[in-house]
Design an enzyme around this catalytic site. Structure first.
Site, mmCIF file in Angstrom:
data_model
loop_
_atom_site.group_PDB
_atom_site.id
_atom_site.type_symbol
_atom_site.label_atom_id
_atom_site.label_comp_id
_atom_site.label_asym_id
_atom_site.label_seq_id
_atom_site.Cartn_x
_atom_site.Cartn_y
_atom_site.Cartn_z
ATOM 1 N N ARG A 193 -20.303 -24.235 16.815
ATOM 2 C CA ARG A 193 -19.500 -25.464 16.719
ATOM 3 C C ARG A 193 -18.027 -25.197 16.986
ATOM 4 N NH1 ARG A 193 -20.594 -27.488 11.728
ATOM 5 N NH2 ARG A 193 -22.500 -28.313 12.608
ATOM 6 N N CYS A 245 -7.375 -20.069 -1.324
ATOM 7 C CA CYS A 245 -7.557 -19.843 0.119
ATOM 8 C C CYS A 245 -6.243 -20.198 0.849
ATOM 9 C CB CYS A 245 -8.711 -20.688 0.646
ATOM 10 S SG CYS A 245 -10.185 -20.583 -0.392
ATOM 11 N N CYS A 249 -25.721 -32.342 5.532
ATOM 12 C CA CYS A 249 -25.083 -31.043 5.320
ATOM 13 C C CYS A 249 -24.105 -31.203 4.166
ATOM 14 C CB CYS A 249 -24.347 -30.611 6.589
ATOM 15 S SG CYS A 249 -23.487 -29.029 6.410
ATOM 16 N N CYS A 289 -25.157 -23.016 7.669
ATOM 17 C CA CYS A 289 -24.027 -23.267 8.551
ATOM 18 C C CYS A 289 -22.929 -22.332 8.075
ATOM 19 C CB CYS A 289 -23.605 -24.733 8.435
ATOM 20 S SG CYS A 289 -22.061 -25.105 9.303
ATOM 21 N N CYS A 293 -5.680 -23.376 3.052
ATOM 22 C CA CYS A 293 -6.278 -24.657 2.687
ATOM 23 C C CYS A 293 -5.317 -25.632 2.001
ATOM 24 C CB CYS A 293 -7.490 -24.423 1.789
ATOM 25 S SG CYS A 293 -8.367 -25.968 1.456
ATOM 26 N N CYS A 312 -8.196 -28.065 -5.966
ATOM 27 C CA CYS A 312 -9.174 -26.965 -6.024
ATOM 28 C C CYS A 312 -8.517 -25.736 -6.650
ATOM 29 C CB CYS A 312 -9.661 -26.645 -4.610
ATOM 30 S SG CYS A 312 -10.893 -25.325 -4.601
ATOM 31 N N CYS A 329 -21.828 -34.399 7.148
ATOM 32 C CA CYS A 329 -21.505 -33.266 6.277
ATOM 33 C C CYS A 329 -20.551 -33.697 5.173
ATOM 34 C CB CYS A 329 -20.889 -32.140 7.097
ATOM 35 S SG CYS A 329 -20.482 -30.710 6.086
HETATM 36 N N1 SAM Z 1 -14.513 -25.742 -1.211
HETATM 37 C C1 SAM Z 1 -15.641 -25.360 -0.464
HETATM 38 C C2 SAM Z 1 -15.526 -23.970 0.074
HETATM 39 O O1 SAM Z 1 -14.448 -23.477 0.346
HETATM 40 O O2 SAM Z 1 -16.574 -23.329 0.232
HETATM 41 C C3 SAM Z 1 -15.986 -26.312 0.662
HETATM 42 C C4 SAM Z 1 -14.884 -26.963 1.460
HETATM 43 S S1 SAM Z 1 -13.821 -25.886 2.397
HETATM 44 C C5 SAM Z 1 -12.530 -26.960 2.869
HETATM 45 C C6 SAM Z 1 -14.787 -25.554 3.851
HETATM 46 C C7 SAM Z 1 -14.188 -24.687 4.934
HETATM 47 O O3 SAM Z 1 -13.181 -25.403 5.634
HETATM 48 C C8 SAM Z 1 -13.480 -23.423 4.544
HETATM 49 O O4 SAM Z 1 -14.365 -22.378 4.265
HETATM 50 C C9 SAM Z 1 -12.685 -23.104 5.784
HETATM 51 O O5 SAM Z 1 -13.432 -22.312 6.670
HETATM 52 C C10 SAM Z 1 -12.446 -24.495 6.398
HETATM 53 N N2 SAM Z 1 -11.015 -24.847 6.348
HETATM 54 C C11 SAM Z 1 -10.318 -25.247 5.270
HETATM 55 N N3 SAM Z 1 -9.028 -25.493 5.564
HETATM 56 C C12 SAM Z 1 -8.891 -25.223 6.886
HETATM 57 C C13 SAM Z 1 -7.792 -25.271 7.790
HETATM 58 N N4 SAM Z 1 -6.569 -25.607 7.386
HETATM 59 N N5 SAM Z 1 -8.011 -24.948 9.080
HETATM 60 C C14 SAM Z 1 -9.260 -24.597 9.492
HETATM 61 N N6 SAM Z 1 -10.329 -24.524 8.686
HETATM 62 C C15 SAM Z 1 -10.155 -24.829 7.395
HETATM 63 C C1 DTB Z 2 -16.021 -25.916 8.728
HETATM 64 O O1 DTB Z 2 -16.285 -24.780 9.167
HETATM 65 N N1 DTB Z 2 -14.946 -26.613 9.057
HETATM 66 C C2 DTB Z 2 -14.918 -27.870 8.351
HETATM 67 C C3 DTB Z 2 -16.262 -27.858 7.588
HETATM 68 N N2 DTB Z 2 -16.774 -26.566 7.870
HETATM 69 C C4 DTB Z 2 -16.331 -28.237 6.199
HETATM 70 C C5 DTB Z 2 -13.701 -28.090 7.534
HETATM 71 C C6 DTB Z 2 -12.439 -28.026 8.314
HETATM 72 C C7 DTB Z 2 -11.328 -28.392 7.398
HETATM 73 C C8 DTB Z 2 -10.017 -28.463 8.092
HETATM 74 C C9 DTB Z 2 -8.914 -28.802 7.160
HETATM 75 C C10 DTB Z 2 -9.056 -30.138 6.488
HETATM 76 O O2 DTB Z 2 -9.302 -31.155 7.162
HETATM 77 O O3 DTB Z 2 -8.842 -30.197 5.270
HETATM 78 FE FE1 SF4 Z 3 -10.939 -24.830 -2.388
HETATM 79 FE FE2 SF4 Z 3 -10.011 -25.131 0.059
HETATM 80 FE FE3 SF4 Z 3 -10.789 -22.737 -0.741
HETATM 81 FE FE4 SF4 Z 3 -12.645 -24.683 -0.362
HETATM 82 S S1 SF4 Z 3 -11.337 -23.729 1.187
HETATM 83 S S2 SF4 Z 3 -12.496 -23.257 -2.089
HETATM 84 S S3 SF4 Z 3 -11.442 -26.477 -0.959
HETATM 85 S S4 SF4 Z 3 -9.062 -23.919 -1.581
#
Ligand code: SAM
Ligand code: DTB
Ligand code: SF4
Length: 353
Positions: A269, A66, A137, A197, A69, A62, A106
């Protein structure tokens, strides 16, 4: 800093002040839990939890930054990127999730925003999952109003797009898109008549004021999100936030309770981070008003409690799975001892045999 008169708890409001929200956080924990559970019962079936299963339909690489992430291309996390899955593979995973008792499926993709041809394929996936009778979702990054309408037409019920943290702290965590970009996507999603959500993450290094400000921002949106995921950071080696100070578990419970009081009708949630939580801590989160979880061994790329552990937890707490609209909730009888949260008689026959 003063909490509103407790008689007012449970009102649907969009005019909360930061001082009021901070006042809620400052309540003695047991008072806060009591108020939150009371409000919870005014709006929701007690002892009932909604089960959503997540699937990463496009993993890693990606372009966004973030800091939490593992899927950002900027960090060395050892994650193997994967292209967009085949529609049949997604359908098969959704069937399995349904058979295990999930009611919502989802689909998450590591995009900044989806491209037109990707959205077409994802729309076909949504159509298939919807046809299985699951709530659908998706979380695909930023959307234009037209893209949101395309997803709605495909049968999408919910769109997940998190604010992640407070507007004040946001710039410390993400620089490649603005808070306003996120609010714009939420507006596009609402305008397409999709359910929202939207929540955030605790454990990013935010202050108590940031936690209050995140929940305040969510509660003061024109409409409360139907689902509010409260994630605890899952620390992944290689991301800038690996090694951050963990969240005090009671502060996590407080955030759930405050979310419940601010958004009484929403599903709150208990999201990422459950794998690291004890059953006792999760029970406190349910007491605080959490009534939804991610269900299944994996979140997107990281672990989640396995289904057996959750079934045992539900049995120990006397919880049951919330059914889809129009169907009866699924009782999980602790006396039966199967601990199964699933909706299927044939599964009970297997697990109790
Ligand atoms: N890329 C898209 C976005 O960011 O909108 C969708 C997928 S992204 C992984 C969805 C959400 O997962 C993020 O907004 C964040 O709140 C959550 N998330 C990602 N990595 C995480 C982590 N290591 N621990 C907890 N929540 C996480
Ligand atoms: C949300 O609030 N938490 C979920 C879902 N929406 C998409 C994602 C959590 C991701 C945790 C890190 C991972 O598994 O990559
Ligand atoms: Fe990309 Fe992760 Fe950020 Fe979603 S949360 S935009 S997957 S870097």
């Amino acid at each position: 800093m003063s909490a509103p008169n407790s008689m007012l708890y449970g009102a649907i409001r969009h005019d909360w002040t930061l001082a009021q929200v901070q006042g809620l956080f400052a309540l003695p924990l047991l008072d806060l839990l009591l108020h939150a559970q009371r409000v919870h019962r005014e709006h929701h079936e007690p002892n009932t939890v909604q089960l959503s299963t997540l699937l990463s339909i496009k993993t890693g690489a990606c372009p966004e930054d973030c800091a939490y992430c593992p899927q950002s291309v900027r960090y060395e996390t050892g994650l193997e990127p994967e292209a967009l899955l085949e529609i049949a593979a997604v359908r098969e995973r959704a069937e399995r999730a349904k058979a295990a008792g999930a009611t919502r499926f989802c689909m998450g993709a590591a995009y900044r925003s989806p491209k037109a041809r990707e959205l077409k394929v994802i729309a076909a996936m949504i159509h298939e999952v919807h046809a299985l009778g699951l709530e659908t979702c998706a979380t695909l990054g930023m959307l234009t109003p037209e893209q949101a309408r395309e997803l709605k037409a495909a049968g999408l019920d919910y769109y997940n797009h998190n604010l992640d943290t407070s507007p004040e702290f946001y710039g410390e965590i993400i620089t490649t898109r603005t808070y306003q970009d996120r609010l714009d996507t939420l507006e596009a999603v609402r305008a397409a008549d999709l359910k929202v959500c939207c929540g955030g993450i605790l454990g990013l290094g935010e202050s108590p004021a940031d936690r209050a400000s995140l929940l305040l921002t969510l509660a003061n949106l024109p409409e409360h999100p139907e689902s509010v995921p409260i994630n605890q950071l899952v620390q992944v080696e290689g991301t800038p936030l690996a090694g951050s100070a963990p969240v005090d578990p009671f502060d996590f419970v407080r955030a759930i309770a405050v979310a419940r009081l601010l958004m009484p009708r929403s599903h709150v949630r208990l999201s990422a981070g459950r794998e690291a939580m004890s059953d006792e801590l999760q029970a406190l989160c349910f007491m605080a008003g959490a009534n939804s979880i991610f269900y299944g061994e994996k979140l997107l790329t990281t672990g989640n409690p396995d289904v057996e552990r959750d079934r045992r937890l539900f049995a120990r707490l006397g919880l049951r799975s919330e059914a889809r609209l129009g169907e009866a909730d699924v009782p999980v009888s602790p006396a039966a001892g199967s601990g199964c949260a699933c909706a299927h008689a044939e599964h009970h026959a297997e697990t109790t045999a």
